[in-house]
Design an enzyme around this catalytic site. Structure first.
Site, PDB file in Angstrom:
ATOM      1  N   ASP A  45      52.857 100.518  23.070  1.00  0.00           N
ATOM      2  CA  ASP A  45      53.443  99.185  23.216  1.00  0.00           C
ATOM      3  C   ASP A  45      53.372  98.750  24.681  1.00  0.00           C
ATOM      4  O   ASP A  45      53.897  99.444  25.561  1.00  0.00           O
ATOM      5  CB  ASP A  45      54.897  99.228  22.750  1.00  0.00           C
ATOM      6  CG  ASP A  45      55.482  97.861  22.461  1.00  0.00           C
ATOM      7  OD1 ASP A  45      55.002  96.879  23.039  1.00  0.00           O
ATOM      8  OD2 ASP A  45      56.424  97.771  21.662  1.00  0.00           O
ATOM      9  N   ASP A  46      52.712  97.629  24.944  1.00  0.00           N
ATOM     10  CA  ASP A  46      52.612  97.069  26.302  1.00  0.00           C
ATOM     11  C   ASP A  46      51.880  97.993  27.267  1.00  0.00           C
ATOM     12  O   ASP A  46      52.131  97.959  28.482  1.00  0.00           O
ATOM     13  CB  ASP A  46      54.000  96.741  26.864  1.00  0.00           C
ATOM     14  CG  ASP A  46      54.660  95.558  26.165  1.00  0.00           C
ATOM     15  OD1 ASP A  46      54.046  94.982  25.259  1.00  0.00           O
ATOM     16  OD2 ASP A  46      55.803  95.215  26.533  1.00  0.00           O
ATOM     17  N   CYS A  83      52.907  91.666  20.709  1.00  0.00           N
ATOM     18  CA  CYS A  83      53.063  92.865  19.880  1.00  0.00           C
ATOM     19  C   CYS A  83      53.055  92.607  18.385  1.00  0.00           C
ATOM     20  O   CYS A  83      52.215  93.161  17.662  1.00  0.00           O
ATOM     21  CB  CYS A  83      54.313  93.640  20.302  1.00  0.00           C
ATOM     22  SG  CYS A  83      55.742  92.641  20.707  1.00  0.00           S
ATOM     23  N   ARG A  87      50.162  93.937  15.571  1.00  0.00           N
ATOM     24  CA  ARG A  87      50.534  94.857  14.491  1.00  0.00           C
ATOM     25  C   ARG A  87      50.171  94.274  13.128  1.00  0.00           C
ATOM     26  O   ARG A  87      49.688  94.983  12.241  1.00  0.00           O
ATOM     27  CB  ARG A  87      52.038  95.162  14.587  1.00  0.00           C
ATOM     28  CG  ARG A  87      52.388  95.958  15.816  1.00  0.00           C
ATOM     29  CD  ARG A  87      53.852  95.827  16.251  1.00  0.00           C
ATOM     30  NE  ARG A  87      53.961  96.274  17.627  1.00  0.00           N
ATOM     31  CZ  ARG A  87      54.146  97.541  17.989  1.00  0.00           C
ATOM     32  NH1 ARG A  87      54.270  98.481  17.073  1.00  0.00           N
ATOM     33  NH2 ARG A  87      54.219  97.864  19.261  1.00  0.00           N
ATOM     34  N   LYS A 141      58.187 101.782  15.817  1.00  0.00           N
ATOM     35  CA  LYS A 141      58.546 100.355  15.875  1.00  0.00           C
ATOM     36  C   LYS A 141      57.810  99.572  14.790  1.00  0.00           C
ATOM     37  O   LYS A 141      56.591  99.623  14.708  1.00  0.00           O
ATOM     38  CB  LYS A 141      58.203  99.812  17.266  1.00  0.00           C
ATOM     39  CG  LYS A 141      58.217  98.294  17.391  1.00  0.00           C
ATOM     40  CD  LYS A 141      57.849  97.868  18.801  1.00  0.00           C
ATOM     41  CE  LYS A 141      57.549  96.371  18.874  1.00  0.00           C
ATOM     42  NZ  LYS A 141      57.272  95.925  20.245  1.00  0.00           N
ATOM     43  N   HIS A 143      58.737  95.763  13.686  1.00  0.00           N
ATOM     44  CA  HIS A 143      58.655  94.428  14.314  1.00  0.00           C
ATOM     45  C   HIS A 143      57.806  93.455  13.505  1.00  0.00           C
ATOM     46  O   HIS A 143      57.096  92.611  14.054  1.00  0.00           O
ATOM     47  CB  HIS A 143      58.099  94.547  15.746  1.00  0.00           C
ATOM     48  CG  HIS A 143      58.603  93.448  16.646  1.00  0.00           C
ATOM     49  ND1 HIS A 143      58.006  93.131  17.850  1.00  0.00           N
ATOM     50  CD2 HIS A 143      59.655  92.601  16.529  1.00  0.00           C
ATOM     51  CE1 HIS A 143      58.657  92.145  18.435  1.00  0.00           C
ATOM     52  NE2 HIS A 143      59.669  91.802  17.650  1.00  0.00           N
ATOM     53  N   HIS A 236      57.245  99.513  26.189  1.00  0.00           N
ATOM     54  CA  HIS A 236      57.984  98.246  26.206  1.00  0.00           C
ATOM     55  C   HIS A 236      59.312  98.453  26.934  1.00  0.00           C
ATOM     56  O   HIS A 236      59.895  99.530  26.895  1.00  0.00           O
ATOM     57  CB  HIS A 236      58.238  97.791  24.775  1.00  0.00           C
ATOM     58  CG  HIS A 236      58.686  96.369  24.642  1.00  0.00           C
ATOM     59  ND1 HIS A 236      59.915  95.925  25.085  1.00  0.00           N
ATOM     60  CD2 HIS A 236      58.064  95.284  24.105  1.00  0.00           C
ATOM     61  CE1 HIS A 236      60.030  94.639  24.835  1.00  0.00           C
ATOM     62  NE2 HIS A 236      58.927  94.216  24.241  1.00  0.00           N
ATOM     63  N   ASP A 346      49.053  97.538  21.787  1.00  0.00           N
ATOM     64  CA  ASP A 346      49.203  96.257  21.086  1.00  0.00           C
ATOM     65  C   ASP A 346      48.904  95.043  21.957  1.00  0.00           C
ATOM     66  O   ASP A 346      48.690  93.947  21.438  1.00  0.00           O
ATOM     67  CB  ASP A 346      50.602  96.146  20.470  1.00  0.00           C
ATOM     68  CG  ASP A 346      51.728  96.184  21.496  1.00  0.00           C
ATOM     69  OD1 ASP A 346      51.455  96.367  22.697  1.00  0.00           O
ATOM     70  OD2 ASP A 346      52.897  96.036  21.084  1.00  0.00           O
ATOM     71  N   ASN A 347      48.905  95.194  23.266  1.00  0.00           N
ATOM     72  CA  ASN A 347      48.565  94.087  24.181  1.00  0.00           C
ATOM     73  C   ASN A 347      48.530  94.645  25.591  1.00  0.00           C
ATOM     74  O   ASN A 347      48.782  95.834  25.808  1.00  0.00           O
ATOM     75  CB  ASN A 347      49.576  92.929  24.088  1.00  0.00           C
ATOM     76  CG  ASN A 347      51.021  93.322  24.092  1.00  0.00           C
ATOM     77  OD1 ASN A 347      51.724  93.150  23.098  1.00  0.00           O
ATOM     78  ND2 ASN A 347      51.492  93.878  25.196  1.00  0.00           N
ATOM     79  N   LYS A 412      50.118  90.318  29.227  1.00  0.00           N
ATOM     80  CA  LYS A 412      50.599  90.086  27.863  1.00  0.00           C
ATOM     81  C   LYS A 412      51.046  88.627  27.732  1.00  0.00           C
ATOM     82  O   LYS A 412      51.654  88.070  28.637  1.00  0.00           O
ATOM     83  CB  LYS A 412      51.782  91.023  27.597  1.00  0.00           C
ATOM     84  CG  LYS A 412      52.604  90.741  26.345  1.00  0.00           C
ATOM     85  CD  LYS A 412      53.816  91.656  26.301  1.00  0.00           C
ATOM     86  CE  LYS A 412      54.721  91.367  25.117  1.00  0.00           C
ATOM     87  NZ  LYS A 412      55.889  92.277  25.082  1.00  0.00           N
TER      88      LYS A 412
END
Length: 770
Positions: A45-46, A83, A87, A141, A143, A236, A346-347, A412
C-alpha cells in the site's frame, strides 16, 4: 399394490430396488487440475517505484530482492493512482470506474462509477479461483465497500466473503493503527478486542493468519491448491513500525530527500530498471505539489523529516520480513516451487503529509479541506520520540513521496507516472524459467487477472448469474513473462483521479495536473514520448498538437465508455452527497454496557459537524470508577470517566490533550451529561453537568472530523487505542466498576458552516468548472 421402494434418486444416479445394488453418482465439487499451482498476490500500500532494493532503494529488502533475482521484474507496470481503484481493477480485470470504484470507498454520491463497491456482474479473482477448485483466502486491507456498510448491520454484499473469498482476516477500512488496530474483522464478523499485547503489530498479525490459513488448507486436503490475496496495510499512513525496525535506519536520512533521490536514481540506472540515458526531473514544482530544497529547510524541520523516513523504511523492512516468513513456511511445507507469487503496489508514494508532514494524520487531513493553522514543525518536533509508536499517527512530507516515486514526477492521486508506475515482481520456480530478468513492456493492473487465469489454465466466464460480464479491460501478458522480446499486450489506457486525467497510447502519454475548482475546459495537457522520455521530463505538446488532440479525444471516448463522468471539480460535493436513508443513522441512540464498540462511521453520524448531547445513566457510589463513555483513539476523541471519586472529561484534539477536572462526584449521582455545542469554524464548546447541575466546561475545542474519531463509541470501557494515553498507562481499558445503566446520544443541529447545509450551493458553484 405398488412397490414401496420406487426408483427415486435425488442426485440423478442409477437407482436400483435396494440401496446395496444402486450405483451412486455423487456430484463432484469444483476441483483444480492435478498439479495446479498455488497463487499468492501480495499487494503493498502506497509503496513507490523505488522503495525496494531491487528497484534502487537503500532500504533493506533481501527477501523481495531474492524473489526478483529468481523471477521477473517489470519496469513499466502501471496501476490506478489510488488504493481502492487499483484493488478493484486487480480483482476484476475492469477499469476502476467500470468496476464501480472511481475513488476511495469513503463516499456514496450515487453515480455508477462511484458506487464504491464492486459491481455484482463482475467476476472477481477470488470467485474465479474458488469456482475452479482453489481455496480462496485473504488477509489484510479490503477497502472495497462503502464506509456506511462497515457495521454489523451491513449490508455485507461487498465484503470479502460475498466477493468470493472463503476466509478473511484484516480490516475493511483503508488504514488502521498498526499497534492498536481500530476494528479487525474475521470472515463475516468483527473481532472484539479490549486490549492488544504490548508487542502487537498488524503486519505480523496478518502474516501469522496467512500462514495459519495455508496450514489449515493443506492439513485438511493433501493436494488442493490455494489462492491467497495478501493485502498489506503498510506503508499507508500512519507511519508506525516496531522499535527495532526503526532503529535500524536511525541517521540514514539526515542527508535529505534530494541526496537520497539522486542516489536511488543512480542505482536504478546501474541495475537497469530505468534506461541509462533517462533524465531525473527537477524537484516537483507544480502548484500545490511543490517540494522545497532540503538545504533550505530549518534544522528542526530536517530532524523531524528525517525521522519520518526512518519510520517509513522500518515499515518497508517489515513487509520484506513478512515475505520471508511466508516463503520459509512454504518451503518447509514443500509448496514453494509450485507457488506463483506476484508482488506489486496499489499506487505511488503518498503526498497526504503535505509540505511539512505530520504527527497527527487526521489533523492534516482536516487541513486539506480548509485552512486551520493546526500543523507546525514545532508541534511535531515535540512528539518526535513518540513517532512510530502507538501514540502518534505520522505521515511524511511530500518530499519523501517524491523520493519514493523516483525517477518519476508527482505522487499518488496524480495521473503522472509517479502516481501510477510501480514495481511488479513475478516468481514461479516450477513454471517460469527466470533468473532476475527485467521486462520493459507496458502492462496495467487490469492485465493481472487474465494473466493468472492463463498461467493456471482457468477460463474466465463471460456470464455470471445469467448476466453478461462486462468486457475485460486487460489482456494476459504471459508471453512477456517468458520472452523478453514479446510485445506489450496493453496498448492504451485512460487514467482519471479527482480531476487529474491522462491517456496512454503506444508509447505516448497526454496528462493533466488539475487544480481544484478550476475549469476542465481549456485545461493544459502535457504530451510525453515515454519511449524516449520515461520520466516525463520534456513536454512536447507544442511540437505535436495533433497528437495531443488525438489522445484528448481518446480519453473522452474512454471516459464515456467507462462511467468516469461526472468529474470531480474539487469542491467536495462528491464526498458530501449521501443517500437520504443515511439520515436513519443520525437518530437518538442508546447503548448499554457490554455492547461491542459501535462502528466508527455509524458513531460519527451522531456527532459529525453538529451539536450533540451525551446522557450517562448510572447509580454512583463512592469508590466506583472507570470509563463512562469513550469515543475515539490516539488520533482524536473524547472520554468521560471517574477516577478517585472525581469526574473528568478528556478531549484528544488530534494528539493535543485537554483534561477538565469536574470535581468530586456527589453521593448517589444518577446522570452525567455532556452538552457539546457546535458554533462553527471547526470549534466545539463542551458543558458538563451532574444531575442537572453544571460542573465544568471547555471552549474552543477542535472539532473532530476527517474520519476522526476513527474508533467508535465504547460504553463502560475504552477498548484498543485509548483516547487518553495517561489513563491507559495507569488502568489499561479502565472498565467501569460501578452500576452503569446506559449512554444515550442525541444529535443536535448542524454547525452553521457544516458542508451538508450548503450542498445545493456547492453543486451550483461546481457548474463553473465544467
Amino acid at each position: 399394490m405398488s412397490d414401496p421402494i420406487g426408483p427415486y434418486d435425488g442426485f440423478g444416479g442409477k437407482a436400483g430396488r435396494v440401496f446395496s445394488t444402486s450405483e451412486p453418482d455423487w456430484p463432484r465439487p469444483p476441483t483444480a487440475p492435478t498439479g495446479a499451482p498455488n497463487v499468492i498476490v501480495v499487494l503493498a500500500d502506497d509503496l513507490g517505484f523505488s522503495d525496494l532494493g531491487c528497484y534502487g532503494s537503500e532500504i533493506d529488502t533481501p527477501e523481495l530482492d531474492r524473489l526478483a533475482a529468481d523471477g521477473v521484474r517489470y519496469a513499466n507496470f502501471h496501476v490506478n493512482p489510488m488504493c481502492s481503484p487499483t484493488r478493484a481493477s486487480m480483482l476484476t480485470g475492469l477499469n476502476h470506474h467500470m468496476a464501480g470504484m472511481g475513488h476511495v470507498a469513503h463516499s456514496d454520491p450515487g453515480f455508477p462509477g462511484y458506487a464504491h463497491e464492486i459491481r455484482d456482474d463482475a467476476v472477481t479473482m477470488a470467485e474465479l479461483f474458488r469456482d475452479n477448485g482453489w481455496a480462496s483466502l485473504m488477509v489484510g486491507k479490503w477497502h472495497l465497500c462503502k464506509d456506511s456498510n462497515l457495521s454489523e448491520a451491513g449490508p455485507r454484499h461487498s465484503w470479502p466473503l460475498q466477493k468470493g473469498f472463503e476466509r478473511f482476516y484484516g480490516i475493511l477500512d483503508g488504514f488502521t493503527n498498526f499497534h492498536h488496530p481500530h476494528r479487525l474483522y474475521e470472515d463475516n464478523h468483527h473481532v472484539q478486542v479490549d486490549q492488544y499485547a504490548d508487542d502487537y503489530y498488524f503486519t505480523d498479525d496478518i502474516t501469522d493468519r496467512a500462514i495459519d490459513m495455508i496450514r489449515e488448507v493443506r492439513s485438511s486436503h493433501p493436494t488442493k491448491p490455494f489462492f491467497l490475496y495478501f493485502s498489506h496495510g503498510a506503508v499507508h499512513a500512519p507511519l508506525q513500525a516496531k522499535a527495532a525496525d526503526i532503529e535500524k535506519y536511525r541517521g540514514m536520512y539526515e542527508a535529505g530527500w534530494d541526496d537520497v533521490r539522486r542516489r536511488r536514481f543512480e542505482r536504478q540506472q546501474q541495475i537497469g530498471v530505468i534506461p541509462a540515458d533517462a533524465e531525473l526531473p527537477p524537484r516537483n514544482s507544480e502548484p500545490g505539489h511543490e517540494v522545497e530544497a532540503w538545504d533550505q529547510l530549518s534544522d528542526d524541520a530536517k530532524q523531524v523529516f528525517a525521522r519520518y523516513q526512518e519510520i517509513f523504511a522500518g515499515m518497508v523492512d517489515s513487509i520484506d520480513q513478512s515475505m520471508g516468513r511466508l516463503r520459509s513456511e512454504l518451503e518447509e511445507m514443500g509448496e514453494w516451487d509450485n507457488t506463483i507469487v506476484v508482488f506489486t503496489s496499489d499506487n505511488g508514494g503518498s503526498r497526504e503529509g503535505q509540505q511539512i508532514g505530520t504527527s497527527a494524520y487526521f489533523r492534516t487531513l482536516v487541513g486539506q479541506t480548509r485552512h486551520t493553522g493546526w500543523d507546525s514543525v514545532a508541534t511535531d518536533l515535540a512528539r518526535i520520540d513518540e513517532m512510530g509508536g502507538p501514540t502518534t499517527l505520522p505521515h511524511y512530507p511530500m518530499g519523501w513521496a517524491m523520493v519514493s516515486n523516483t525517477p518519476f514526477r508527482l505522487y499518488k492521486i496524480n495521473t503522472h507516472q509517479g502516481g501510477q508506475q510501480v514495481p511488479l515482481i513475478a516468481h514461479w520456480p516450477a513454471g517460469l524459467q527466470a533468473d532476475g530478468e527485467i521486462r520493459t513492456q507496458y502492462q496495467h493492473v487490469t492485465d493481472l487477472l487474465p494473466t493468472l487465469a492463463e498461467m493456471t489454465g482457468i477460463e474466465i466466464p463471460s456470464i455470471k448469474n445469467g448476466l453478461n460480464v462486462p468486457d475485460p479491460a486487460g489482456s494476459s501478458f504471459v508471453d512477456s513473462l517468458n520472452d523478453p522480446a514479446a510485445e506489450s499486450t496493453h496498448l492504451e489506457q485512460y487514467y482519471e483521479m479527482i480531476g487529474h486525467r491522462g491517456f496512454y497510447r503506444d508509447g505516448w502519454s497526454a496528462v493533466t495536473c488539475h487544480q481544484p475548482q478550476t475549469p476542465f475546459t481549456g485545461e493544459t495537457w502535457e504530451l510525453h514520448d515515454l519511449t524516449n522520455d520515461p520520466t516525463e521530463s520534456h513536454d512536447l505538446a507544442s511540437d505535436h498538437p495533433d497528437k495531443v488532440a488525438e489522445l484528448q479525444e481518446a480519453w473522452e471516448e474512454a471516459a464515456w465508455a467507462n462511467q468516469v463522468y461526472p468529474l470531480d471539480e474539487g469542491n467536495a460535493v462528491k464526498m458530501i452527497m449521501r443517500p437520504e436513508w443515511d439520515a436513519e443513522l443520525q437518530h437518538e441512540t442508546t447503548i448499554v454496557p457490554g455492547t461491542p464498540t459501535l462502528e466508527r462511521y455509524r458513531a460519527l453520524q451522531l456527532i459529525n459537524f453538529r451539536s450533540f448531547e451525551v446522557a450517562v445513566a448510572l447509580r454512583w457510589e463512592q469508590g466506583d470508577q472507570g470509563i463512562l463513555v469513550a469515543h475515539g483513539d490516539q488520533g482524536g476523541g473524547y472520554a468521560i470517566y471517574i477516577e478517585d471519586d472525581r469526574l473528568f472529561y478528556a478531549h484528544n484534539g488530534y494528539g493535543d490533550m485537554t483534561k477538565l477536572d469536574c470535581g468530586a462526584m456527589p453521593d448517589g449521582a444518577r446522570e452525567v451529561n455532556l452538552s457539546m455545542a457546535a458554533p462553527g469554524d471547526l470549534i466545539w464548546n463542551a458543558a458538563l453537568s451532574v444531575d442537572g447541575n453544571p460542573v465544568g466546561g471547555l471552549s474552543n475545542l477542535p472539532v473532530l472530523m476527517a474520519m476522526a474519531p476513527f474508533e467508535g463509541i465504547d460504553v463502560g470501557i475504552d477498548r484498543r487505542s485509548p483516547v487518553s494515553w495517561e489513563i491507559y498507562q495507569r488502568h489499561g481499558p479502565f472498565p467501569y466498576s460501578g452500576d452503569l445503566h446506559s449512554v444515550t446520544y442525541t444529535p443536535g443541529e448542524f454547525a452553521p458552516d457544516a458542508a451538508s447545509k450548503w450542498i445545493e450551493l456547492l453543486k451550483e458553484s461546481g457548474t463553473r468548472y465544467e
